[in-house]
Scaffold this active site. Sequence first.
Site, PDB file in Angstrom:
ATOM      1  N   ASP A 217      -4.099 -10.780  -5.863  1.00 43.69           N
ATOM      2  CA  ASP A 217      -3.733  -9.724  -6.819  1.00 43.69           C
ATOM      3  C   ASP A 217      -3.614 -10.350  -8.199  1.00 43.69           C
ATOM      4  O   ASP A 217      -3.960 -11.524  -8.390  1.00 43.69           O
ATOM      5  CB  ASP A 217      -2.440  -9.010  -6.383  1.00 43.69           C
ATOM      6  CG  ASP A 217      -2.429  -7.561  -6.863  1.00 43.69           C
ATOM      7  OD1 ASP A 217      -2.439  -7.346  -8.092  1.00 43.69           O
ATOM      8  OD2 ASP A 217      -2.409  -6.648  -6.025  1.00 43.69           O
ATOM      9  N   HIS A 287      -6.770  -5.360  -9.924  1.00 44.94           N
ATOM     10  CA  HIS A 287      -5.811  -6.234  -9.236  1.00 44.94           C
ATOM     11  C   HIS A 287      -6.400  -7.631  -9.048  1.00 44.94           C
ATOM     12  O   HIS A 287      -6.256  -8.240  -7.989  1.00 44.94           O
ATOM     13  CB  HIS A 287      -5.390  -5.630  -7.892  1.00 44.94           C
ATOM     14  CG  HIS A 287      -4.423  -4.475  -8.051  1.00 44.94           C
ATOM     15  ND1 HIS A 287      -3.112  -4.662  -8.427  1.00 44.94           N
ATOM     16  CD2 HIS A 287      -4.593  -3.149  -7.894  1.00 44.94           C
ATOM     17  CE1 HIS A 287      -2.505  -3.475  -8.495  1.00 44.94           C
ATOM     18  NE2 HIS A 287      -3.383  -2.531  -8.191  1.00 44.94           N
ATOM     19  N   GLU A 353      -6.342   1.560  -8.243  1.00 49.29           N
ATOM     20  CA  GLU A 353      -5.673   1.396  -9.537  1.00 49.29           C
ATOM     21  C   GLU A 353      -6.499   0.593 -10.542  1.00 49.29           C
ATOM     22  O   GLU A 353      -6.037  -0.395 -11.102  1.00 49.29           O
ATOM     23  CB  GLU A 353      -4.298   0.743  -9.318  1.00 49.29           C
ATOM     24  CG  GLU A 353      -3.394   1.608  -8.437  1.00 49.29           C
ATOM     25  CD  GLU A 353      -2.015   1.014  -8.192  1.00 49.29           C
ATOM     26  OE1 GLU A 353      -1.042   1.774  -8.225  1.00 49.29           O
ATOM     27  OE2 GLU A 353      -1.901  -0.211  -7.964  1.00 49.29           O
ATOM     28  N   TYR A 444       5.285   2.953   3.543  1.00 50.26           N
ATOM     29  CA  TYR A 444       5.475   1.771   2.702  1.00 50.26           C
ATOM     30  C   TYR A 444       6.839   1.147   2.994  1.00 50.26           C
ATOM     31  O   TYR A 444       7.882   1.656   2.578  1.00 50.26           O
ATOM     32  CB  TYR A 444       5.314   2.129   1.216  1.00 50.26           C
ATOM     33  CG  TYR A 444       3.879   2.021   0.727  1.00 50.26           C
ATOM     34  CD1 TYR A 444       2.811   2.140   1.613  1.00 50.26           C
ATOM     35  CD2 TYR A 444       3.593   1.785  -0.611  1.00 50.26           C
ATOM     36  CE1 TYR A 444       1.489   2.033   1.169  1.00 50.26           C
ATOM     37  CE2 TYR A 444       2.271   1.672  -1.068  1.00 50.26           C
ATOM     38  CZ  TYR A 444       1.228   1.802  -0.166  1.00 50.26           C
ATOM     39  OH  TYR A 444      -0.066   1.691  -0.600  1.00 50.26           O
ATOM     40  N   THR A 493       5.207  -6.953  -1.926  1.00 45.99           N
ATOM     41  CA  THR A 493       6.314  -7.905  -2.051  1.00 45.99           C
ATOM     42  C   THR A 493       6.742  -8.212  -3.492  1.00 45.99           C
ATOM     43  O   THR A 493       7.307  -9.267  -3.750  1.00 45.99           O
ATOM     44  CB  THR A 493       5.962  -9.216  -1.321  1.00 45.99           C
ATOM     45  OG1 THR A 493       4.737  -9.726  -1.877  1.00 45.99           O
ATOM     46  CG2 THR A 493       5.803  -8.992   0.164  1.00 45.99           C
TER      47      THR A 493
HETATM   48  C1  ACM Z   1      -1.574   0.523  -3.389  1.00 46.38           C
HETATM   49  O1  ACM Z   1      -0.407   0.685  -3.003  1.00 46.38           O
HETATM   50  N1  ACM Z   1      -1.852   0.367  -4.678  1.00 46.38           N
HETATM   51  C2  ACM Z   1      -2.678   0.485  -2.446  1.00 46.38           C
END
Ligand code: ACM
Length: 554
Positions: A217, A287, A353, A444, A493
């Site tokens: 990321d 990312h 994103e 999540y 995290t």
């Molecule tokens: C994500 O939570 N951006 C996949």
Amino acid sequence: MWGCTCAALLSVALSATEAQAAVPQPAIIPQPEIVHVGRGSFKIDAATRVILGVDRPELTAIGKMLAEQLGLPAPKFHPQSKALFDPRSAGTILLTLADESQAPAKGPEDPRRRLWEESYTLDVSAQQVVIRGGGPAGVFYGVQTLRQLLPAEIEAGCPAQLPLELPQVKIEDRPRFLWRGMHLDIARHFFHKEFLKRYIDFLAAYKINVFHLYLTDDQGWRIEIKRYPKLTEVGAWRDGTVRHRLDGQRDTQRYGGFLSQDDVRQLVHYAAQRHVMVVPGISMPGHSQAALAAYPELAAPPTKQPIQVWTDWGISSYMMDVGKEEVYRFIEGVLSEVVELFPSPYIHTGGDEVPRQHWMQSPFCQQLMKRENLRSVEELQGYFTKRVEQFLNSKGRTLIGWDEIVECGLPPRAVVMSWRGTQGGMAAARAGHQVIMTPNAETYFNYMQHRERSGPGHAAFLPLLKVYRFDPCAGMSPEEARHVLGGQGCLWTEYVPTAADVEYLLFPRLLAMAEVLWSPRQSRNEEDFLRRVREHVTRLKQAGVNCYQGEEYK
Ligand code: ACM
């Protein structure tokens, strides 16, 4: 069980439950399809032997793990006699495979065949324990169920103290979904190989069969790539971390780490022995700031400033310049090594994103859009994903992407992971694509388990029973539901710096996810689930797991 329809099995299960009201029920998670509890028991003592009915290395590995847990000698192959009960088998735990003639007739890729391979029967009588799997995975799951029938004290250490008593049971069991996933982000905070093995143990114990290992990321690149050494020399290290979600407090300490290729090979092997597939997550084209800090020539928008491994959380404005051919060469170089390391048929390449509007500042993107007649930045991302998919397909792999790839024009074979809710997944299913459901509000695990806003994780609230109420096929027509491979819990995290924090967020919600993805939809029962959860929390404590114990389950 192999030839029965699901409905027939359920009616047997219900009447069995009624008839058995007086017998104490074991606390098995995920709840098996059929459980009949008898009144006797099987004694495991120093004379007990683990034996194998089929001479296959996968069974030997499972038998060895069980024998080690019980402090018994390594398993031996005993060809089975056709007699109903062979007296030479008294006092044994037999691990064996169902007769191949009972398998669904279709080829190895048929989902029914794969579900059958994960199914098992577990029969505990006073004389013998028999675990019979459709395939080795089924045997492994039978052993996980057997372990849960033993007293909680066995979790305290290995080998267990003998003798032990197993209650007499007859269990028939098989999974509902093929994809029973759990994710861990090791980019925002890094977790070492030894903890990742422990994490795999957690998943396997609850019959989760996919570990989505999220490796890259903006804030860190965590896998060694020999062709691009700066990815880890530069990209694996950052100069500070935002520590607190409420006041934005940060430190300026150097932070990082990565898995060597040898670490990855060990992890993949460890997981395979526990019937867990490790699916790597490599984020692109967004990312990806950590990679761009190492190779800034691949970045958009063009910049004269040096790019740092990012020390903030959120959505970075840097991404790969998908108008540049070097970007495709880079990705193909990285993915060539990734597919060598991970045998998984699936590779997750992100796609979420992306601040696509910044591509308009790149002359390379503008040229590409003109040349390929791409009318929008969405179509530009679609072009990019199709090229990455073609490359993965040429290596015999399938691309998985987050649901943003749906709005960009889906590549023909892509699997969609639906995280912003269920709409993206449903649209992909209608278009005939396979989907994995991970709608953030229900899956999540970085969201908190309690309303009080202390502790690790993001501020949103996801209590245990909300996970338990999740259904990957909710709101879908039968035709759409046919495309649902399964579901997954995700654990991001940013605010989860330690392994103890990961455990605190994982448990007991992993138990709910496991039951959602394994057990028949009709068997869900919140009250009975909570009874079993309380017993498992005791077991987890015995095992030294940092399990959330607040009981704010709704
Ligand atoms: C994500 O939570 N951006 C996949």
